[in-house]
Motif scaffolding. Structure first.
Motif, PDB file in Angstrom:
ATOM      1  N   THR A  58       0.853  -1.202   0.000  1.00 57.48           N
ATOM      2  CA  THR A  58       0.000   0.000   0.000  1.00 57.48           C
ATOM      3  C   THR A  58       0.880   1.240   0.000  1.00 57.48           C
ATOM      4  OG1 THR A  58      -1.746  -1.165   1.189  1.00 57.48           O
ATOM      5  CG2 THR A  58      -1.822   1.250   1.209  1.00 57.48           C
ATOM      6  N   VAL A  59       0.529   2.189  -0.849  1.00 58.00           N
ATOM      7  CA  VAL A  59       1.275   3.442  -0.956  1.00 58.00           C
ATOM      8  C   VAL A  59       0.804   4.404   0.153  1.00 58.00           C
ATOM      9  CG1 VAL A  59       1.848   5.426  -2.408  1.00 58.00           C
ATOM     10  CG2 VAL A  59       1.528   3.149  -3.427  1.00 58.00           C
ATOM     11  N   GLU A  60       1.770   5.011   0.852  1.00 56.83           N
ATOM     12  CA  GLU A  60       1.475   6.032   1.873  1.00 56.83           C
ATOM     13  C   GLU A  60       1.876   7.403   1.326  1.00 56.83           C
ATOM     14  OE1 GLU A  60      -0.141   5.848   4.456  1.00 56.83           O
ATOM     15  OE2 GLU A  60       0.127   3.953   5.529  1.00 56.83           O
ATOM     16  N   PHE A  61       1.038   8.413   1.570  1.00 52.84           N
ATOM     17  CA  PHE A  61       1.301   9.776   1.136  1.00 52.84           C
ATOM     18  C   PHE A  61       1.432  10.688   2.354  1.00 52.84           C
ATOM     19  CE2 PHE A  61      -1.112   7.705  -2.219  1.00 52.84           C
ATOM     20  CZ  PHE A  61      -0.387   8.025  -3.354  1.00 52.84           C
ATOM     21  N   GLN A  62       2.117  11.814   2.152  1.00 46.78           N
ATOM     22  CA  GLN A  62       2.163  12.855   3.187  1.00 46.78           C
ATOM     23  C   GLN A  62       0.834  13.598   3.191  1.00 46.78           C
ATOM     24  OE1 GLN A  62       4.050  13.911   5.557  1.00 46.78           O
ATOM     25  NE2 GLN A  62       5.957  12.754   5.273  1.00 46.78           N
ATOM     26  N   GLU A  63       0.213  13.683   4.359  1.00 46.45           N
ATOM     27  CA  GLU A  63      -1.051  14.404   4.460  1.00 46.45           C
ATOM     28  C   GLU A  63      -0.779  15.903   4.584  1.00 46.45           C
ATOM     29  OE1 GLU A  63      -3.525  13.036   7.555  1.00 46.45           O
ATOM     30  OE2 GLU A  63      -4.048  11.168   6.544  1.00 46.45           O
ATOM     31  N   PRO A  64      -1.328  16.739   3.716  1.00 48.21           N
ATOM     32  CA  PRO A  64      -1.126  18.189   3.839  1.00 48.21           C
ATOM     33  C   PRO A  64      -1.901  18.735   5.035  1.00 48.21           C
ATOM     34  CG  PRO A  64      -2.709  17.732   2.122  1.00 48.21           C
ATOM     35  CD  PRO A  64      -2.200  16.396   2.586  1.00 48.21           C
ATOM     36  N   ARG A  65      -1.326  19.753   5.663  1.00 48.42           N
ATOM     37  CA  ARG A  65      -1.993  20.385   6.803  1.00 48.42           C
ATOM     38  C   ARG A  65      -1.702  21.878   6.777  1.00 48.42           C
ATOM     39  NH1 ARG A  65      -0.929  18.250  12.826  1.00 48.42           N
ATOM     40  NH2 ARG A  65      -2.002  16.444  11.942  1.00 48.42           N
ATOM     41  N   GLN A  66      -2.713  22.664   7.063  1.00 52.80           N
ATOM     42  CA  GLN A  66      -2.538  24.103   7.137  1.00 52.80           C
ATOM     43  C   GLN A  66      -1.584  24.436   8.289  1.00 52.80           C
ATOM     44  OE1 GLN A  66      -3.411  26.155   5.027  1.00 52.80           O
ATOM     45  NE2 GLN A  66      -4.217  28.076   5.784  1.00 52.80           N
ATOM     46  N   PRO A  67      -0.593  25.314   8.071  1.00 53.69           N
ATOM     47  CA  PRO A  67       0.335  25.641   9.167  1.00 53.69           C
ATOM     48  C   PRO A  67      -0.398  26.317  10.315  1.00 53.69           C
ATOM     49  CG  PRO A  67       0.602  27.194   7.356  1.00 53.69           C
ATOM     50  CD  PRO A  67      -0.314  26.104   6.862  1.00 53.69           C
ATOM     51  N   ARG A  68       0.064  26.067  11.503  1.00 56.08           N
ATOM     52  CA  ARG A  68      -0.482  26.700  12.694  1.00 56.08           C
ATOM     53  C   ARG A  68       0.599  27.574  13.327  1.00 56.08           C
ATOM     54  NH1 ARG A  68      -2.421  21.997  16.332  1.00 56.08           N
ATOM     55  NH2 ARG A  68      -0.548  21.052  15.451  1.00 56.08           N
ATOM     56  N   VAL A  69       0.160  28.693  13.891  1.00 57.49           N
ATOM     57  CA  VAL A  69       1.099  29.692  14.400  1.00 57.49           C
ATOM     58  C   VAL A  69       0.692  30.079  15.820  1.00 57.49           C
ATOM     59  CG1 VAL A  69       2.076  32.004  14.083  1.00 57.49           C
ATOM     60  CG2 VAL A  69       1.559  30.584  12.096  1.00 57.49           C
ATOM     61  N   ALA A  70       1.694  30.231  16.681  1.00 58.99           N
ATOM     62  CA  ALA A  70       1.486  30.775  18.027  1.00 58.99           C
ATOM     63  C   ALA A  70       2.251  32.085  18.133  1.00 58.99           C
ATOM     64  CB  ALA A  70       1.971  29.792  19.094  1.00 58.99           C
ATOM     65  N   VAL A  71       1.560  33.147  18.503  1.00 54.65           N
ATOM     66  CA  VAL A  71       2.179  34.461  18.691  1.00 54.65           C
ATOM     67  C   VAL A  71       2.426  34.650  20.191  1.00 54.65           C
ATOM     68  CG1 VAL A  71       2.012  36.927  18.251  1.00 54.65           C
ATOM     69  CG2 VAL A  71       0.900  35.309  16.699  1.00 54.65           C
ATOM     70  N   VAL A  72       3.681  34.821  20.557  1.00 50.62           N
ATOM     71  CA  VAL A  72       4.077  34.890  21.970  1.00 50.62           C
ATOM     72  C   VAL A  72       4.618  36.285  22.261  1.00 50.62           C
ATOM     73  CG1 VAL A  72       5.586  33.951  23.760  1.00 50.62           C
ATOM     74  CG2 VAL A  72       4.586  32.428  22.036  1.00 50.62           C
ATOM     75  N   VAL A  73       4.052  36.951  23.270  1.00 54.90           N
ATOM     76  CA  VAL A  73       4.477  38.296  23.666  1.00 54.90           C
ATOM     77  C   VAL A  73       5.450  38.187  24.832  1.00 54.90           C
ATOM     78  CG1 VAL A  73       3.734  40.558  24.492  1.00 54.90           C
ATOM     79  CG2 VAL A  73       2.284  39.261  22.908  1.00 54.90           C
ATOM     80  N   ASP A  74       6.598  38.821  24.690  1.00 54.08           N
ATOM     81  CA  ASP A  74       7.597  38.871  25.759  1.00 54.08           C
ATOM     82  C   ASP A  74       7.164  39.918  26.776  1.00 54.08           C
ATOM     83  OD1 ASP A  74       9.784  38.952  27.398  1.00 54.08           O
ATOM     84  OD2 ASP A  74      11.234  39.492  25.838  1.00 54.08           O
ATOM     85  N   ALA A  75       6.645  39.464  27.923  1.00 53.63           N
ATOM     86  CA  ALA A  75       6.188  40.371  28.979  1.00 53.63           C
ATOM     87  C   ALA A  75       6.967  40.117  30.261  1.00 53.63           C
ATOM     88  CB  ALA A  75       4.689  40.202  29.219  1.00 53.63           C
ATOM     89  N   ARG A  76       8.239  39.770  30.115  1.00 54.58           N
ATOM     90  CA  ARG A  76       9.087  39.590  31.289  1.00 54.58           C
ATOM     91  C   ARG A  76       9.327  40.933  31.981  1.00 54.58           C
ATOM     92  NH1 ARG A  76      13.994  38.819  29.835  1.00 54.58           N
ATOM     93  NH2 ARG A  76      13.595  39.535  27.704  1.00 54.58           N
TER      94      ARG A  76
END
Length: 648
Positions: free
Chosen positions: A452-470
């Motif tokens: 059986t042939v396996e393919f790479q499943e496409p996925r929409q990129p996900r992003v996390a925006v992190v604010v430096d509040a140190r």
């Protein structure tokens, strides 16, 4: 309270005995009554003196810290640490001149070496970027002074750390600038000029360290935990002392009229104890405009009305100006007296900055007629506006128009899992139930086995925006300006808003202050949740956290929440090396990392130019590790940041 109870009881007994003797003089005859009267006289006189002394130097009311609504919290200016080092060098050097100590003693070398090491690193970086020098060649040019025509700047690196003191430095009351400080100042100005920054004049002196903010934790901006409280004003203390001393003198000298003056003090103290000051009022507040643009003037009008049945003789009101807004004109304070049914209004102006600013509960201080006691409490606004919204709006540009991608790896990406798709990944043994369309019949023809042939499943990129509040990230161009984390909150929303328009799932988080985390997803409800978190002050407060942030712990916390394929956009001023470590460690954890960096430095001053050079060095370090960095001037309107693609 117990300390006052015993003297009060003794005083009442003494007064009762005196009244009894005045009413029945025959009780004073005989030896025993005369001795008792003498002892009573001496005791009352001594007690009056003791009470007068205690009333003068003692107070049962603990200190109550009231807010100062005229200004927002003060923040540390970038470069303040460098200015403190130079100030430390000057202090030690002048003490050495005064004490005739050895100029190159061990205790004077440490601050000089720290300044030299930091400036040498910056000099090598600047020469490498502007002239293309290798680190070794740049260090040689610094050592021989051939890198600049400014003799003082060249001498800082070429002539050692301990130049001779000027002769006038030993004169009394003469405090010239020390040579090493002057050379360091010239070196900073020359390096800043090479980077085409708004370099300071090499002849300009360092600004006083006191004007750069200390970055200390300032506690709660609007402290109300100890309210309401009724306290003594202290205004009657001197009157009470004078009355008690006059009474004591009258007792000792046998002057009844002087003793009777104590009745005035008793009446005053009794009135202060019996009638507790109160204020039955209603407040209304109006804002114009309600949703201003950043930098606009907002007019605030507050009206206070006495809805009680008694006159308020002394009323002081402090309106609850939010921590993020500064007063441009007028005053948020009112002092007045109000008869029943009357009202007073006052107006002041604020400067709008991005964010949703909730007004604090106004403070009311009501005093009594005698001015002896006052009640401090908060009061709710019964009508009008209690918050101000500025900025954090949706983009107005056409969502269908072409625009720059918002992440460093746009489009679809590999999900790390196999299944159906279009890109070949691998072959595996056939399993009952596999679709016939995925059977590799060529493999069957060659080997006789089903695969059986396996393919790479496409996925929409996900992003996390992190604010430096140190804590260390709470810097501002001036101590009373907007701090970098609040600029970061505005930039984070701009990045998230653009990505959501592109259909990219976005999450947000913070490092340092608060505990803000929203997992990556899409939708208008999620967009509004992001706006609410970043515009308010719960996730990114206006006051810095009291504790420093451990970078390793912060990265571990973030990576525990992030899936391996989530890209991270870090919004940080990069005002210290820990900001660089945060980005590098997130990259080392396997995440694709981009940086948006608000620039809060002011290169027109010596300390600010040093901070600007250090920040440029950090940006160069990250770019040298192939980490995209967007350098952002917070004075640029957000719509222009969006048009240029605020995220890298």
């Amino acid at each position: 309270m117990r300390r006052r109870r015993i003297p009060t009881i003794v005083g009442l007994l003494a007064i009762s005995a005196g009244v009894l003797l005045l009413a029945l003089p025959e009780l004073g005859g005989g030896l025993l009554p005369r001795v008792a009267a003498t002892l009573l006289t001496v005791g009352v006189g001594a007690a009056a003196v003791v009470l007068a002394a205690r009333e003068l130097f003692d107070s049962d009311d603990p200190e109550l810290r009231l807010p100062t609504p005229e200004s927002r919290p003060q923040y540390r200016v970038p470069g303040a640490a460098f200015a403190e080092r130079l100030d430390r060098i000057s202090t030690v050097g002048r003490r050495a001149a005064d004490d005739a100590d050895e100029w190159d003693g061990a205790r004077e070398r440490t601050p000089r070496e720290r300044v030299y090491a930091s400036l040498h690193e910056l000099g090598v970086d600047v020469l490498g970027r502007t002239d293309g020098d290798t680190p070794g060649a740049a260090a040689d040019r610094l050592a021989d002074g051939a890198w600049t025509d400014d003799e003082a700047a060249a001498a800082f690196f070429a002539d050692g750390l301990c130049p001779p003191l000027p002769r006038r430095a030993s004169f009394p009351l003469v405090r010239p600038e020390l040579p090493v400080v002057r050379r360091a100042r010239h070196a900073v100005a020359e390096l800043a000029e090479r980077l085409a920054a708004n370099a300071p004049d090499s002849a300009s002196r360092l600004a006083p360290v006191e004007t750069m903010g200390d970055g200390a934790a300032q506690g709660e901006y609007w402290p109300t935990a100890e309210l309401p409280r009724t306290r003594s004003t202290g205004r009657t203390r001197r009157v009470a002392v004078a009355v008690l001393l006059a009474s004591a003198g009258g007792v000792v000298m046998g002057v009844p009229g002087a003793v009777l003056t104590a009745a005035f003090g008793i009446a005053l103290a009794g009135a202060a104890r019996i009638w507790e000051p109160t204020a039955d009022i209603e407040l209304t507040r109006t804002l114009e405009p309600r949703t201003p643009t950043p930098g606009a003037t907002v007019e605030v009008t507050v009206t206070v009305r006495n809805v009680g049945e008694t006159t308020i003789p002394d009323l002081r009101l402090l309106d609850g100006v939010p921590a993020g807004l500064s007063v441009r004109s007028g005053s948020p304070r009112l002092t007045t007296a109000l008869r029943p049914g009357t009202e007073r209004s006052f107006t002041y102006a604020l400067t709008a900055v991005p964010g949703t600013h909730a007004f604090e509960s106004p403070l009311v201080i009501a005093g009594d007629f005698a001015g002896a006691r006052e009640t401090v409490r908060t009061v709710a606004v019964t009508d009008g506006h209690d918050s101000l919204a500025c900025g954090f709006e949706r983009r107005s540009d056409d969502a269908s128009s072409p625009r720059e991608q918002a992440t460093q790896m746009p489009g679809q990406q590999k999900a790390g899992v196999t299944g159906s798709g279009v890109e070949f990944d691998s072959l595996r043994a056939y399993r009952p139930g596999d679709p016939a369309s995925r059977i590799d019949w060529h493999h069957r023809a060659k080997t006789g086995d089903l695969a059986t042939v396996e393919f790479q499943e496409p996925r929409q990129p996900r992003v996390a925006v992190v604010v430096d509040a140190r804590r260390a990230a709470y810097v501002a161009a001036t101590p009373g300006n907007v701090p970098a984390p609040r600029h970061g909150a505005s930039a984070a929303y701009s990045v998230a808003d653009r990505l959501l328009d592109d259909g990219v799932p976005v999450g947000i988080g913070t490092v340092g202050a608060g505990d803000c985390w929203l997992p990556a997803t899409t939708g208008e409800a999620h967009r509004e949740a992001i706006r609410t978190r970043l515009a308010g002050d719960a996730a990114v407060p206006w006051t810095p956290p009291e504790e420093s942030t451990q970078i390793r712990e912060a990265v571990d916390d973030l990576t525990a929440r992030l899936d391996p394929d989530v890209q991270v956009v870090v919004v940080s001023p990069l005002c210290d090396d820990d900001g660089v470590d945060l980005v590098r460690q997130l990259e080392g954890a396997g995440h694709g990392v981009s940086v948006v960096s608000p620039d809060c430095t002011d290169p027109s001053t010596v300390a600010g130019a040093y901070a600007h050079l250090a920040r440029e060095n950090r940006l160069s370090t990250l770019r040298g590790h192939d980490i995209p960095v967007r350098d952002w001037d917070p004075t640029t309107p957000l719509r222009e940041v969006q048009a240029r693609g605020a995220a890298v």
